[in-house]
Design an enzyme around this catalytic site. Sequence first.
Site, PDB file in Angstrom:
ATOM      1  CG  ASP A 195      -4.938  -7.354  -5.578  1.00 15.15           C
ATOM      2  OD1 ASP A 195      -5.357  -8.412  -5.109  1.00 15.15           O
ATOM      3  OD2 ASP A 195      -4.231  -6.562  -4.910  1.00 15.15           O
TER       4      ASP A 195
ATOM      5  CG  HIS B  42      -1.835  -1.106   1.408  1.00 11.15           C
ATOM      6  ND1 HIS B  42      -1.715  -2.027   2.413  1.00 11.15           N
ATOM      7  CD2 HIS B  42      -2.927  -1.473   0.691  1.00 11.15           C
ATOM      8  CE1 HIS B  42      -2.689  -2.901   2.328  1.00 11.15           C
ATOM      9  NE2 HIS B  42      -3.450  -2.605   1.286  1.00 11.15           N
TER      10      HIS B  42
ATOM     11  CG  MET C 175       4.661  -7.435   1.176  1.00 12.98           C
ATOM     12  SD  MET C 175       5.159  -5.836   1.819  1.00 12.98           S
ATOM     13  CE  MET C 175       6.849  -6.211   2.223  1.00 12.98           C
ATOM     14  CB  SER C 176      -1.485 -10.284   0.874  1.00 14.33           C
ATOM     15  OG  SER C 176      -2.816 -10.441   1.299  1.00 14.33           O
ATOM     16  CB  SER C 177      -4.158  -7.030   4.477  1.00 14.76           C
ATOM     17  OG  SER C 177      -3.903  -5.790   3.864  1.00 14.76           O
TER      18      SER C 177
HETATM   19  P1  AMP Z   1      -6.370  -3.987  -0.396  1.00 12.56           P
HETATM   20  O1  AMP Z   1      -6.242  -3.179   0.849  1.00 12.56           O
HETATM   21  O2  AMP Z   1      -5.853  -5.389  -0.264  1.00 12.56           O
HETATM   22  O3  AMP Z   1      -7.733  -3.889  -1.024  1.00 12.56           O
HETATM   23  O4  AMP Z   1      -5.393  -3.329  -1.457  1.00 12.56           O
HETATM   24  C1  AMP Z   1      -5.440  -1.952  -1.748  1.00 12.56           C
HETATM   25  C2  AMP Z   1      -4.524  -1.682  -2.913  1.00 12.56           C
HETATM   26  O5  AMP Z   1      -3.208  -2.055  -2.604  1.00 12.56           O
HETATM   27  C3  AMP Z   1      -4.931  -2.467  -4.177  1.00 12.56           C
HETATM   28  O6  AMP Z   1      -4.777  -1.644  -5.317  1.00 12.56           O
HETATM   29  C4  AMP Z   1      -3.925  -3.593  -4.187  1.00 12.56           C
HETATM   30  O7  AMP Z   1      -3.669  -4.091  -5.477  1.00 12.56           O
HETATM   31  C5  AMP Z   1      -2.700  -2.896  -3.623  1.00 12.56           C
HETATM   32  N1  AMP Z   1      -1.768  -3.884  -3.096  1.00 12.56           N
HETATM   33  C6  AMP Z   1      -2.036  -4.875  -2.192  1.00 12.56           C
HETATM   34  N2  AMP Z   1      -0.936  -5.634  -1.993  1.00 12.56           N
HETATM   35  C7  AMP Z   1       0.039  -5.101  -2.788  1.00 12.56           C
HETATM   36  C8  AMP Z   1       1.401  -5.436  -3.027  1.00 12.56           C
HETATM   37  N3  AMP Z   1       1.984  -6.469  -2.429  1.00 12.56           N
HETATM   38  N4  AMP Z   1       2.097  -4.664  -3.896  1.00 12.56           N
HETATM   39  C9  AMP Z   1       1.514  -3.611  -4.524  1.00 12.56           C
HETATM   40  N5  AMP Z   1       0.223  -3.256  -4.332  1.00 12.56           N
HETATM   41  C10 AMP Z   1      -0.494  -3.982  -3.479  1.00 12.56           C
END
Ligand code: AMP
Length: 350
Positions: A185, A51, A219-221
């Site tokens: 994504d 993010h 990375m992912s939440s």
């Molecule tokens: P989310 O909070 O998971 O809905 O993600 C919010 C934004 O952050 C979305 O545009 C995701 O594609 C982006 N995002 C999530 N993980 C990553 C990552 N590892 N690298 C780059 N962007 C990310």
Amino acid sequence: MGFAGYRQYASQSTIAVFRDVAPVRKYRRDLLLSGRTVGFVPTMGALHDGHISLVRQAARENTDVVVSIYVNPTQFGVNEDLDSYPRTWNEDLQKLETLNTEFGANAASNSGRITAIFAPTTKVVYPTLPPTSELNGDGSFVTITPLANKLEGASRPVFFRGVATVCTKLFNILTPDRVYFGQKDVQQSIIIKRMVQDLHIDTDVRVGPTTREPEGLAMSSRNVYLGTRRRKAGLVLSRALREAESVYRSGEKSRMAILGAAYAIANAVLAEQELLPASKRVKFEVDYISLADPCSLDELECVDESRGAVLSGAVKMHPLEEPQPGEDCGLGGGSVPVRLIDNIILQPSS
Ligand code: AMP
């Protein structure tokens, strides 16, 4: 600048937090009238370096960055656990404040600042009918087909309807000059680009690269649920995709050769894990590994180098069967199933 209708969470805070539509619209209008630009980063919070990299990009390209933090219920299926989605409001705020300090410290960089967080309630986002996760449920929805039915959409039928709907709402409220999405994504970014084009939404969709852990995991939440054992096994997906990419780079263009290489890695890791006792192994399932056209997401038999392709995959990590005493099993003690997704773009030749 003073804005009505926002809260400052700390007295020295540099970021206004908006919860309602009218005040954030006023804030946005004031920026427009003073010739400033808005870069918008939609998120569901639990912010990590992926993010943050999007926020940095937005700050390089705009005077003002707005980050939304909203866990959108309509993109969760009826069997997906909305309640277990990680929520880390205070840490998120702290991370964004720290970024602003960094942006401010480097005056020569001409960087923008994060000036607002939009964190609406569900009643604000869905003002009339309560939101539904039922495929045939009532409500005002945005559907982008057939893109939304492929890949992730095949396993998560309401997911992209929810994403497209909430993004339309947020774009309508904030009218950002630019919106920032992560390549992590990839299907989401393709769908948002299509939606913006088809619905004549006046914004520029920017896609930032995937941020990875040092070993390669995207990375992912949700990675907080993995723990050490599943985090290590989860590398199978990025490894499989990288192997497929190197086969493509070596000159192979056929689906069979490219995806064959990816599945060979996945099957080898699966076999390795199956030989281990339950106290050590990780059970996982490959949902799909895809080689698809970068615009239509149609599956390809052969890559046309002038168009390139998207290599993508999803793996379901099952709960640990036998968590061990003292083992780092992640949040939830290893009991939360985790879906991992990843992708690599095979860029068209120039
Ligand atoms: P989310 O909070 O998971 O809905 O993600 C919010 C934004 O952050 C979305 O545009 C995701 O594609 C982006 N995002 C999530 N993980 C990553 C990552 N590892 N690298 C780059 N962007 C990310």
